[in-house]
Design an enzyme around this catalytic site. Sequence first.
Site, mmCIF file in Angstrom:
data_model
loop_
_atom_site.group_PDB
_atom_site.id
_atom_site.type_symbol
_atom_site.label_atom_id
_atom_site.label_comp_id
_atom_site.label_asym_id
_atom_site.label_seq_id
_atom_site.Cartn_x
_atom_site.Cartn_y
_atom_site.Cartn_z
ATOM 1 N N CYS A 34 12.130 -7.810 -5.616
ATOM 2 C CA CYS A 34 11.115 -8.680 -5.006
ATOM 3 C C CYS A 34 10.401 -9.529 -6.065
ATOM 4 C CB CYS A 34 10.132 -7.779 -4.255
ATOM 5 S SG CYS A 34 8.558 -8.517 -3.850
ATOM 6 N N CYS A 37 6.573 -9.373 -6.056
ATOM 7 C CA CYS A 37 6.137 -8.064 -6.571
ATOM 8 C C CYS A 37 6.012 -8.109 -8.088
ATOM 9 C CB CYS A 37 7.130 -6.966 -6.189
ATOM 10 S SG CYS A 37 7.308 -6.725 -4.412
#
Length: 107
Positions: A34, A37
């Site tokens: 991600c 993230c």
Amino acid sequence: MGSSNVIEVNDLNFAQEVLETDTPVLVDFSASWCGPCKRLAPIVDEIAAETAGQVKVVKLDIDESPAATKRFGIRGVPTVVAFQNGEALGRHVGLANKKTLLGLVGR
């Protein structure tokens, strides 16, 4: 990975580290694939350093911990959830700034 102030948790120690503590806990539900993230990680590290001893900051990889991910209805990452006394108090889905995340734990 991350700072020494951020604790890695998984399905095996989630209850002990997050639900069974009196300290407010900020849980960063993330994934290695991600992009947002990865951008959120330094902010989470900063919060962990600034609130050491007051707020416990933990990181959970959703791919490695499907039970906790499902239990708390995490559908997108990053999702940051604030817990106090075993209860989920608030959450923020997506990239967030430090002020927003600190607000989840009343700081």
